[in-house]
Design an enzyme around this catalytic site. Structure first.
Site, PDB file in Angstrom:
ATOM      1  CG  HIS A   1      -5.188  -6.291  -0.276  1.00 15.09           C
ATOM      2  ND1 HIS A   1      -6.751  -6.283   0.296  1.00 15.09           N
ATOM      3  CD2 HIS A   1      -5.493  -7.367  -1.405  1.00 15.09           C
ATOM      4  CE1 HIS A   1      -7.426  -7.377  -0.555  1.00 15.09           C
ATOM      5  NE2 HIS A   1      -6.751  -7.974  -1.142  1.00 15.09           N
TER       6      HIS A   1
ATOM      7  CE1 TYR B   1      -9.497  -2.860   0.209  1.00 19.51           C
ATOM      8  CE2 TYR B   1      -8.423  -1.285  -0.881  1.00 19.51           C
ATOM      9  CZ  TYR B   1      -8.429  -2.148  -0.022  1.00 19.51           C
ATOM     10  OH  TYR B   1      -7.013  -2.687   0.308  1.00 19.51           O
TER      11      TYR B   1
ATOM     12  CE  LYS C   1      -3.956  -2.198   2.421  1.00 18.71           C
ATOM     13  NZ  LYS C   1      -5.060  -2.111   3.460  1.00 18.71           N
TER      14      LYS C   1
ATOM     15  CG  ASN D   1      -3.726  -2.143   6.969  1.00 19.03           C
ATOM     16  OD1 ASN D   1      -3.598  -1.842   5.783  1.00 19.03           O
ATOM     17  ND2 ASN D   1      -4.816  -2.980   7.341  1.00 19.03           N
TER      18      ASN D   1
ATOM     19  CD  GLU E   1      -8.889  -9.440  -3.598  1.00 24.32           C
ATOM     20  OE1 GLU E   1      -9.587  -9.334  -2.643  1.00 24.32           O
ATOM     21  OE2 GLU E   1      -7.862  -9.898  -3.076  1.00 24.32           O
TER      22      GLU E   1
HETATM   23  P1  ADP Z   1      -7.764  -6.851   5.627  1.00 29.48           P
HETATM   24  O1  ADP Z   1      -7.006  -5.849   4.887  1.00 29.48           O
HETATM   25  O2  ADP Z   1      -6.980  -7.308   6.915  1.00 29.48           O
HETATM   26  O3  ADP Z   1      -8.334  -7.999   4.859  1.00 29.48           O
HETATM   27  P2  ADP Z   1     -10.460  -5.888   5.786  1.00 29.48           P
HETATM   28  O4  ADP Z   1     -10.526  -6.489   4.627  1.00 29.48           O
HETATM   29  O5  ADP Z   1     -11.418  -5.907   6.836  1.00 29.48           O
HETATM   30  O6  ADP Z   1      -9.133  -6.113   6.281  1.00 29.48           O
HETATM   31  O7  ADP Z   1     -10.397  -4.307   5.315  1.00 29.48           O
HETATM   32  C1  ADP Z   1      -9.733  -3.562   4.317  1.00 29.48           C
HETATM   33  C2  ADP Z   1      -8.950  -2.415   4.632  1.00 29.48           C
HETATM   34  O8  ADP Z   1      -9.875  -1.405   5.093  1.00 29.48           O
HETATM   35  C3  ADP Z   1      -7.979  -2.862   5.807  1.00 29.48           C
HETATM   36  O9  ADP Z   1      -6.803  -3.294   5.219  1.00 29.48           O
HETATM   37  C4  ADP Z   1      -7.953  -1.324   6.299  1.00 29.48           C
HETATM   38  O10 ADP Z   1      -6.897  -0.744   5.361  1.00 29.48           O
HETATM   39  C5  ADP Z   1      -9.208  -0.722   6.054  1.00 29.48           C
HETATM   40  N1  ADP Z   1      -9.849  -0.831   7.271  1.00 29.48           N
HETATM   41  C6  ADP Z   1     -10.573  -2.032   7.864  1.00 29.48           C
HETATM   42  N2  ADP Z   1     -11.032  -1.666   9.061  1.00 29.48           N
HETATM   43  C7  ADP Z   1     -11.020  -0.215   9.479  1.00 29.48           C
HETATM   44  C8  ADP Z   1     -11.109   0.620  10.180  1.00 29.48           C
HETATM   45  N3  ADP Z   1     -12.133   0.159  11.311  1.00 29.48           N
HETATM   46  N4  ADP Z   1     -10.832   1.900  10.096  1.00 29.48           N
HETATM   47  C9  ADP Z   1     -10.123   2.108   9.109  1.00 29.48           C
HETATM   48  N5  ADP Z   1      -9.791   1.376   7.917  1.00 29.48           N
HETATM   49  C10 ADP Z   1     -10.244   0.162   8.078  1.00 29.48           C
HETATM   50 MG    MG Z   2      -9.748  -7.928   3.335  1.00 30.18          MG
END
Ligand code: ADP
Ligand code: MG
Length: 140
Positions: free
Chosen positions: A117, A51, A11, A114, A128
């Site tokens: 992905h 997304y 990212k 974070n 994807e």
């Molecule tokens: P992951 O990336 O671990 O699969 P998710 O699919 O639940 O997590 O969410 C997609 C992305 O959305 C996350 O990687 C993060 O960047 C963002 N995200 C998820 N939950 C939150 C939150 N509560 N607040 C802000 N950003 C979030």
């Molecule tokens: Mg996810």
């Protein structure tokens, strides 16, 4: 146990901090092979489409804005149980909850910035990968 492919994004928080190589080292250390990779700038439409599953979530607009805030590196990873293997080395979505030694524990700045992905299932991995790569771009 089987050889699988999964889809990864490094990212913008990581590309901005010049961490592509460090993330790739973590990927390779757990035995995953980076079989396709390109550094691109996502368009708003691409980020929204990618997304779309999160469109109703309160963080969706911020997530899209973040994902287009700088270059990303999109990747196809291959290896034994690649989907779970990558989710494991990525660590929890919230870096504060990520296990020590994981990519997010070591590099992520926050729950939104974070660092990586990774696909969460075989069907989403296939979708994807297709979203970003043609068959000709995946050379193994
Ligand atoms: P992951 O990336 O671990 O699969 P998710 O699919 O639940 O997590 O969410 C997609 C992305 O959305 C996350 O990687 C993060 O960047 C963002 N995200 C998820 N939950 C939150 C939150 N509560 N607040 C802000 N950003 C979030
Ligand atoms: Mg996810």
């Amino acid at each position: 146990m089987a050889i699988q492919r999964t889809f990864s994004i490094i990212k913008p928080d990581a590309t901005k901090r010049n961490l592509t190589g460090k993330v790739n080292a973590k990927i390779e250390e757990v035995g995953l092979r980076i079989i396709a990779q390109k550094r691109i700038q996502l368009s708003e439409d691409q980020a929204k489409g990618f997304y779309a599953v999160h469109a109703e979530r309160p963080f969706y607009n911020d997530l899209v804005a973040f994902m287009i805030s700088g270059p990303v590196v999109v990747q196809v990873l291959e290896g034994e149980d690649a989907i779970l293997a990558y989710r494991t080395v990525m660590g929890a979505t919230n870096p504060a909850e990520a296990d020590a030694g994981t990519i997010r524990a070591e590099f992520a700045e926050s729950i939104d910035a974070n660092t990586v992905h990774g696909s969460d299932a075989t069907d989403t991995a296939a979708e994807e990968i297709k979203f970003f790569f043609t068959d000709a771009e995946i050379v193994g």
